[in-house]
Design a protein around this motif. Structure first.
Motif, PDB file in Angstrom:
ATOM      1  N   LYS A  16       0.679  -1.128   0.057  1.00 29.51           N
ATOM      2  CA  LYS A  16      -0.140   0.039   0.113  1.00 29.51           C
ATOM      3  C   LYS A  16       0.846   1.362   0.079  1.00 29.51           C
ATOM      4  CE  LYS A  16      -2.814   0.084   3.369  1.00 29.51           C
ATOM      5  NZ  LYS A  16      -3.754  -0.147   4.513  1.00 29.51           N
ATOM      6  N   VAL A  59      -7.777   1.218   3.094  1.00 32.63           N
ATOM      7  CA  VAL A  59      -8.124  -0.117   3.266  1.00 32.63           C
ATOM      8  C   VAL A  59      -8.070  -0.691   1.784  1.00 32.63           C
ATOM      9  CG1 VAL A  59      -9.636  -1.991   4.081  1.00 32.63           C
ATOM     10  CG2 VAL A  59      -9.413   0.021   5.484  1.00 32.63           C
ATOM     11  N   GLU A  65      -9.636  -3.612  -0.285  1.00 31.27           N
ATOM     12  CA  GLU A  65     -10.716  -4.534  -0.540  1.00 31.27           C
ATOM     13  C   GLU A  65     -10.101  -5.848  -0.550  1.00 31.27           C
ATOM     14  OE1 GLU A  65     -14.181  -5.710   0.497  1.00 31.27           O
ATOM     15  OE2 GLU A  65     -13.656  -3.228   0.525  1.00 31.27           O
ATOM     16  N   GLY A  66     -10.675  -6.939  -0.065  1.00 31.31           N
ATOM     17  CA  GLY A  66     -10.454  -8.017  -0.390  1.00 31.31           C
ATOM     18  C   GLY A  66      -9.264  -8.598   0.353  1.00 31.31           C
ATOM     19  N   SER A  67      -8.390  -7.825   0.946  1.00 34.92           N
ATOM     20  CA  SER A  67      -7.108  -8.187   1.718  1.00 34.92           C
ATOM     21  C   SER A  67      -7.287  -8.406   3.194  1.00 34.92           C
ATOM     22  CB  SER A  67      -6.170  -6.850   1.243  1.00 34.92           C
ATOM     23  OG  SER A  67      -6.531  -5.880   2.412  1.00 34.92           O
ATOM     24  N   ASP A  92      -6.298  -6.238   5.098  1.00 33.07           N
ATOM     25  CA  ASP A  92      -6.963  -4.985   5.723  1.00 33.07           C
ATOM     26  C   ASP A  92      -8.498  -5.087   5.825  1.00 33.07           C
ATOM     27  OD1 ASP A  92      -4.693  -3.471   5.864  1.00 33.07           O
ATOM     28  OD2 ASP A  92      -5.229  -2.217   4.191  1.00 33.07           O
ATOM     29  N   SER A  93      -9.172  -5.501   4.780  1.00 32.17           N
ATOM     30  CA  SER A  93     -10.334  -5.504   4.773  1.00 32.17           C
ATOM     31  C   SER A  93     -10.942  -6.410   5.836  1.00 32.17           C
ATOM     32  CB  SER A  93     -10.937  -5.975   3.108  1.00 32.17           C
ATOM     33  OG  SER A  93     -12.260  -6.121   3.247  1.00 32.17           O
ATOM     34  N   ALA A 126     -10.541  -4.851   9.093  1.00 37.46           N
ATOM     35  CA  ALA A 126     -11.577  -3.467   9.177  1.00 37.46           C
ATOM     36  C   ALA A 126     -13.019  -3.872   9.835  1.00 37.46           C
ATOM     37  CB  ALA A 126     -11.485  -2.657   7.927  1.00 37.46           C
ATOM     38  N   LYS A 127     -13.183  -5.042   9.035  1.00 33.97           N
ATOM     39  CA  LYS A 127     -14.503  -5.860   9.423  1.00 33.97           C
ATOM     40  C   LYS A 127     -14.614  -6.234  10.858  1.00 33.97           C
ATOM     41  CE  LYS A 127     -15.579  -7.045   4.613  1.00 33.97           C
ATOM     42  NZ  LYS A 127     -15.656  -8.086   3.608  1.00 33.97           N
TER      43      LYS A 127
END
Length: 180
Positions: free
Chosen positions: A25, A146, A148-150, A152-153, A156-157
């Motif tokens: 990132k 974030v 998405e789909g990593s 990180d995601s 976050a959830k």
């Protein structure tokens, strides 16, 4: 014994994935910061990994300060905080969530950017609170970058779910005053 070893392996793998995502990132984080800094406003960036912070510092070396676990002198920490707070040429504060997320006042900021997340909602809140303090005169924009789909995601959830549980626990009365 096997279960403990299995858990340990799982957490080590998750930690490696988290680190890999954070490093991947960095170019996007730098681009995001460049866009914000074009407006001349001050930014506080929080991250977890040293190499992530150092990569960002390398790009913005002339206009930034860093506080992480390697800054052990209280005087040096204070100097860096004061530079960010008072020097118009210092536009970016880079801080470790665990080290710079407590006890500092960074009210010169207009933006807080999280390059990485933490598993604990309170850590994120404490970091934000460095800028939400007495003396803050600006509207403050807080952003969590974030992928998405990593990992990180996923994090976050989990953090959002934990925040909802905490809010629910705090909002519910502990004792009922109802009489049967």
């Amino acid at each position: 014994e096997t279960l403990t070893a299995s858990r340990s392996f799982f957490f080590e793998e998750m930690s490696k994935m988290r680190h890999q995502v954070a490093l991947a990132k960095v170019p996007s984080v730098i681009e995001h910061l460049e866009n914000i800094l074009e407006n001349g406003q001050k930014v506080v960036l929080f991250a977890h990994h040293h190499d992530v912070m150092r990569s960002i510092l390398a790009r913005f070396k002339d206009i930034s300060v860093l506080i992480d676990g390697t800054v052990t002198s209280i005087e040096e920490r204070d100097n860096r905080i004061q530079k960010f707070q008072n020097d118009p040429s210092c536009k970016l504060f880079i801080g470790s969530m665990r080290v710079a997320g407590l006890g500092l006042t960074l009210t010169a900021a207009h933006h807080v950017v999280f390059a990485e997340l933490d598993w604990t909602p309170a850590v994120l809140t404490q970091c934000e609170d460095r800028c939400h303090r007495i003396g803050q005169e600006h509207n403050l924009l807080v952003q969590h970058l974030v992928v998405e789909g990593s990992m990180d995601s996923f994090m976050a959830k989990k953090v959002i779910a934990k925040q909802k549980q905490i809010k629910k626990a705090l909002d519910e009365p502990i004792l009922s005053n109802k009489k049967g």
